[in-house]
Write a protein that holds these residues in place. Structure first.
Motif, PDB file in Angstrom:
ATOM      1  N   GLU A 129       0.826  -1.206   0.000  1.00 44.57           N
ATOM      2  CA  GLU A 129       0.000   0.000   0.000  1.00 44.57           C
ATOM      3  C   GLU A 129       0.863   1.259   0.000  1.00 44.57           C
ATOM      4  O   GLU A 129       0.577   2.214  -0.712  1.00 44.57           O
ATOM      5  CB  GLU A 129      -0.940  -0.007   1.208  1.00 44.57           C
ATOM      6  CG  GLU A 129      -2.014  -1.072   1.126  1.00 44.57           C
ATOM      7  CD  GLU A 129      -2.764  -1.256   2.440  1.00 44.57           C
ATOM      8  OE1 GLU A 129      -2.487  -0.530   3.434  1.00 44.57           O
ATOM      9  OE2 GLU A 129      -3.631  -2.154   2.489  1.00 44.57           O
ATOM     10  N   ILE A 130       1.922   1.248   0.781  1.00 46.23           N
ATOM     11  CA  ILE A 130       2.835   2.397   0.828  1.00 46.23           C
ATOM     12  C   ILE A 130       3.565   2.522  -0.507  1.00 46.23           C
ATOM     13  O   ILE A 130       3.688   3.625  -1.062  1.00 46.23           O
ATOM     14  CB  ILE A 130       3.844   2.239   1.986  1.00 46.23           C
ATOM     15  CG1 ILE A 130       3.120   2.263   3.339  1.00 46.23           C
ATOM     16  CG2 ILE A 130       4.910   3.337   1.923  1.00 46.23           C
ATOM     17  CD1 ILE A 130       3.981   1.821   4.511  1.00 46.23           C
ATOM     18  N   ALA A 131       4.036   1.420  -1.043  1.00 48.64           N
ATOM     19  CA  ALA A 131       4.806   1.419  -2.294  1.00 48.64           C
ATOM     20  C   ALA A 131       3.975   1.921  -3.466  1.00 48.64           C
ATOM     21  O   ALA A 131       4.504   2.533  -4.399  1.00 48.64           O
ATOM     22  CB  ALA A 131       5.335   0.017  -2.579  1.00 48.64           C
ATOM     23  N   GLN A 132       2.684   1.683  -3.413  1.00 48.13           N
ATOM     24  CA  GLN A 132       1.796   2.114  -4.496  1.00 48.13           C
ATOM     25  C   GLN A 132       1.874   3.628  -4.694  1.00 48.13           C
ATOM     26  O   GLN A 132       1.803   4.130  -5.810  1.00 48.13           O
ATOM     27  CB  GLN A 132       0.365   1.677  -4.186  1.00 48.13           C
ATOM     28  CG  GLN A 132      -0.603   1.912  -5.298  1.00 48.13           C
ATOM     29  CD  GLN A 132      -1.978   1.333  -4.978  1.00 48.13           C
ATOM     30  OE1 GLN A 132      -2.331   1.141  -3.819  1.00 48.13           O
ATOM     31  NE2 GLN A 132      -2.742   1.065  -6.010  1.00 48.13           N
ATOM     32  N   LYS A 133       2.079   4.377  -3.611  1.00 47.94           N
ATOM     33  CA  LYS A 133       2.199   5.837  -3.697  1.00 47.94           C
ATOM     34  C   LYS A 133       3.459   6.250  -4.463  1.00 47.94           C
ATOM     35  O   LYS A 133       3.557   7.381  -4.917  1.00 47.94           O
ATOM     36  CB  LYS A 133       2.212   6.440  -2.296  1.00 47.94           C
ATOM     37  CG  LYS A 133       0.927   6.212  -1.535  1.00 47.94           C
ATOM     38  CD  LYS A 133       1.070   6.638  -0.102  1.00 47.94           C
ATOM     39  CE  LYS A 133      -0.164   6.191   0.698  1.00 47.94           C
ATOM     40  NZ  LYS A 133       0.054   6.240   2.125  1.00 47.94           N
ATOM     41  N   TYR A 134       4.413   5.337  -4.574  1.00 46.34           N
ATOM     42  CA  TYR A 134       5.670   5.591  -5.288  1.00 46.34           C
ATOM     43  C   TYR A 134       5.677   4.940  -6.672  1.00 46.34           C
ATOM     44  O   TYR A 134       6.700   4.930  -7.339  1.00 46.34           O
ATOM     45  CB  TYR A 134       6.844   5.048  -4.475  1.00 46.34           C
ATOM     46  CG  TYR A 134       7.120   5.842  -3.223  1.00 46.34           C
ATOM     47  CD1 TYR A 134       8.132   6.789  -3.200  1.00 46.34           C
ATOM     48  CD2 TYR A 134       6.366   5.643  -2.073  1.00 46.34           C
ATOM     49  CE1 TYR A 134       8.392   7.524  -2.059  1.00 46.34           C
ATOM     50  CE2 TYR A 134       6.612   6.381  -0.928  1.00 46.34           C
ATOM     51  CZ  TYR A 134       7.623   7.314  -0.922  1.00 46.34           C
ATOM     52  OH  TYR A 134       7.873   8.052   0.214  1.00 46.34           O
ATOM     53  N   ALA A 135       4.542   4.381  -7.064  1.00 45.06           N
ATOM     54  CA  ALA A 135       4.415   3.640  -8.339  1.00 45.06           C
ATOM     55  C   ALA A 135       5.374   2.455  -8.380  1.00 45.06           C
ATOM     56  O   ALA A 135       5.924   2.115  -9.422  1.00 45.06           O
ATOM     57  CB  ALA A 135       4.621   4.563  -9.540  1.00 45.06           C
ATOM     58  N   ILE A 136       5.552   1.838  -7.226  1.00 43.17           N
ATOM     59  CA  ILE A 136       6.411   0.656  -7.111  1.00 43.17           C
ATOM     60  C   ILE A 136       5.546  -0.504  -6.633  1.00 43.17           C
ATOM     61  O   ILE A 136       4.716  -0.351  -5.732  1.00 43.17           O
ATOM     62  CB  ILE A 136       7.585   0.910  -6.135  1.00 43.17           C
ATOM     63  CG1 ILE A 136       8.519   1.982  -6.728  1.00 43.17           C
ATOM     64  CG2 ILE A 136       8.344  -0.374  -5.840  1.00 43.17           C
ATOM     65  CD1 ILE A 136       9.664   2.390  -5.827  1.00 43.17           C
ATOM     66  N   LYS A 137       5.757  -1.653  -7.246  1.00 41.63           N
ATOM     67  CA  LYS A 137       5.020  -2.866  -6.881  1.00 41.63           C
ATOM     68  C   LYS A 137       5.893  -3.740  -5.978  1.00 41.63           C
ATOM     69  O   LYS A 137       7.116  -3.664  -6.014  1.00 41.63           O
ATOM     70  CB  LYS A 137       4.640  -3.642  -8.131  1.00 41.63           C
ATOM     71  CG  LYS A 137       3.642  -2.926  -9.020  1.00 41.63           C
ATOM     72  CD  LYS A 137       3.345  -3.749 -10.255  1.00 41.63           C
ATOM     73  CE  LYS A 137       2.266  -3.188 -11.102  1.00 41.63           C
ATOM     74  NZ  LYS A 137       2.355  -1.884 -11.592  1.00 41.63           N
ATOM     75  N   ILE A 138       5.232  -4.593  -5.231  1.00 45.91           N
ATOM     76  CA  ILE A 138       5.933  -5.563  -4.392  1.00 45.91           C
ATOM     77  C   ILE A 138       5.875  -6.909  -5.100  1.00 45.91           C
ATOM     78  O   ILE A 138       4.797  -7.386  -5.466  1.00 45.91           O
ATOM     79  CB  ILE A 138       5.276  -5.683  -2.996  1.00 45.91           C
ATOM     80  CG1 ILE A 138       5.312  -4.340  -2.269  1.00 45.91           C
ATOM     81  CG2 ILE A 138       5.927  -6.787  -2.181  1.00 45.91           C
ATOM     82  CD1 ILE A 138       6.685  -3.783  -2.003  1.00 45.91           C
ATOM     83  N   GLY A 139       7.028  -7.502  -5.309  1.00 48.05           N
ATOM     84  CA  GLY A 139       7.129  -8.852  -5.851  1.00 48.05           C
ATOM     85  C   GLY A 139       7.485  -9.792  -4.717  1.00 48.05           C
ATOM     86  O   GLY A 139       8.403  -9.513  -3.943  1.00 48.05           O
ATOM     87  N   LEU A 140       6.743 -10.862  -4.587  1.00 45.26           N
ATOM     88  CA  LEU A 140       7.019 -11.785  -3.491  1.00 45.26           C
ATOM     89  C   LEU A 140       8.214 -12.670  -3.816  1.00 45.26           C
ATOM     90  O   LEU A 140       8.311 -13.224  -4.902  1.00 45.26           O
ATOM     91  CB  LEU A 140       5.785 -12.643  -3.196  1.00 45.26           C
ATOM     92  CG  LEU A 140       4.586 -11.870  -2.673  1.00 45.26           C
ATOM     93  CD1 LEU A 140       3.427 -12.815  -2.415  1.00 45.26           C
ATOM     94  CD2 LEU A 140       4.936 -11.105  -1.408  1.00 45.26           C
ATOM     95  N   ASN A 141       9.094 -12.773  -2.870  1.00 45.06           N
ATOM     96  CA  ASN A 141      10.289 -13.598  -2.977  1.00 45.06           C
ATOM     97  C   ASN A 141      10.026 -14.868  -2.176  1.00 45.06           C
ATOM     98  O   ASN A 141      10.214 -14.895  -0.968  1.00 45.06           O
ATOM     99  CB  ASN A 141      11.489 -12.831  -2.420  1.00 45.06           C
ATOM    100  CG  ASN A 141      12.789 -13.517  -2.700  1.00 45.06           C
ATOM    101  OD1 ASN A 141      12.868 -14.407  -3.532  1.00 45.06           O
ATOM    102  ND2 ASN A 141      13.833 -13.097  -2.007  1.00 45.06           N
ATOM    103  N   ASN A 142       9.538 -15.881  -2.840  1.00 49.41           N
ATOM    104  CA  ASN A 142       9.140 -17.098  -2.130  1.00 49.41           C
ATOM    105  C   ASN A 142      10.111 -18.232  -2.420  1.00 49.41           C
ATOM    106  O   ASN A 142      10.044 -18.870  -3.449  1.00 49.41           O
ATOM    107  CB  ASN A 142       7.714 -17.486  -2.491  1.00 49.41           C
ATOM    108  CG  ASN A 142       7.474 -17.524  -3.984  1.00 49.41           C
ATOM    109  OD1 ASN A 142       8.336 -17.171  -4.773  1.00 49.41           O
ATOM    110  ND2 ASN A 142       6.300 -17.948  -4.379  1.00 49.41           N
ATOM    111  N   HIS A 143      11.007 -18.442  -1.485  1.00 43.80           N
ATOM    112  CA  HIS A 143      11.987 -19.512  -1.579  1.00 43.80           C
ATOM    113  C   HIS A 143      11.523 -20.699  -0.741  1.00 43.80           C
ATOM    114  O   HIS A 143      10.810 -20.536   0.232  1.00 43.80           O
ATOM    115  CB  HIS A 143      13.348 -19.057  -1.057  1.00 43.80           C
ATOM    116  CG  HIS A 143      14.032 -18.088  -1.937  1.00 43.80           C
ATOM    117  ND1 HIS A 143      14.669 -18.459  -3.093  1.00 43.80           N
ATOM    118  CD2 HIS A 143      14.183 -16.760  -1.855  1.00 43.80           C
ATOM    119  CE1 HIS A 143      15.186 -17.405  -3.676  1.00 43.80           C
ATOM    120  NE2 HIS A 143      14.906 -16.345  -2.932  1.00 43.80           N
ATOM    121  N   ILE A 144      11.992 -21.857  -1.106  1.00 42.35           N
ATOM    122  CA  ILE A 144      11.701 -23.026  -0.281  1.00 42.35           C
ATOM    123  C   ILE A 144      12.785 -23.230   0.766  1.00 42.35           C
ATOM    124  O   ILE A 144      12.702 -24.109   1.602  1.00 42.35           O
ATOM    125  CB  ILE A 144      11.519 -24.307  -1.117  1.00 42.35           C
ATOM    126  CG1 ILE A 144      12.756 -24.578  -1.943  1.00 42.35           C
ATOM    127  CG2 ILE A 144      10.271 -24.214  -1.981  1.00 42.35           C
ATOM    128  CD1 ILE A 144      12.770 -25.945  -2.593  1.00 42.35           C
TER     129      ILE A 144
END
Length: 137
Positions: free
Chosen positions: A114-129
């Motif tokens: 939600e905060i990043a959206q104000k900066y036009a930045i998306k969150i990509g999930l880093n899902n490692h096993i």
């Protein structure tokens, strides 16, 4: 229209999440082997990186015809400290990065998104096993 960009990760050149090859060499390799962008990690760019170095790195990236596809704030407690997260968003904006790759608690990650959206930045999930330090799920 969404375009996918192949990005070379600095992780391939790290030793124990500490050392990395010289930045210019990293970008040169990415460019020569056909990558369109790079992923920047803390061993390459951090909140402690001096302003003059950031400007130099931005120029190197552009000179090699690359873009910063994503950055990762690994090693910073951005899920716990909103001010620190905002500092990292500001750093990402300087590089033109539109994605921060991170993971963790879903509610805290959602708040970061939600905060990043104000900066036009998306969150990509880093899902490692698993990782070297924490194998398994």
């Amino acid at each position: 229209m969404i375009l996918n960009k192949l990005a070379l990760s600095g992780r391939l050149f790290e030793k124990d999440y500490k050392d990395n090859i010289p930045f210019k060499e990293f970008c040169e390799i990415a460019s020569k082997i056909g990558y369109q962008g790079v992923e920047l990690r803390k061993t390459q760019i951090s909140l402690e990186t001096p302003d003059r170095k950031i400007k130099e790195y931005v120029k190197i990236i552009r000179d090699f015809g690359l873009e910063v596809v994503c950055m990762t704030p690994r090693g910073y407690p951005v899920l716990e400290d909103e001010n620190l997260f905002i500092q990292y968003l500001e750093l990402a904006k300087r590089f033109g990065s539109q994605i921060l790759k991170m993971g963790g608690n879903p509610e805290k990650t959602r708040k970061c998104a939600e905060i990043a959206q104000k900066y036009a930045i998306k969150i990509g999930l880093n899902n490692h096993i698993g990782t070297e330090d924490n194998p398994g799920l």
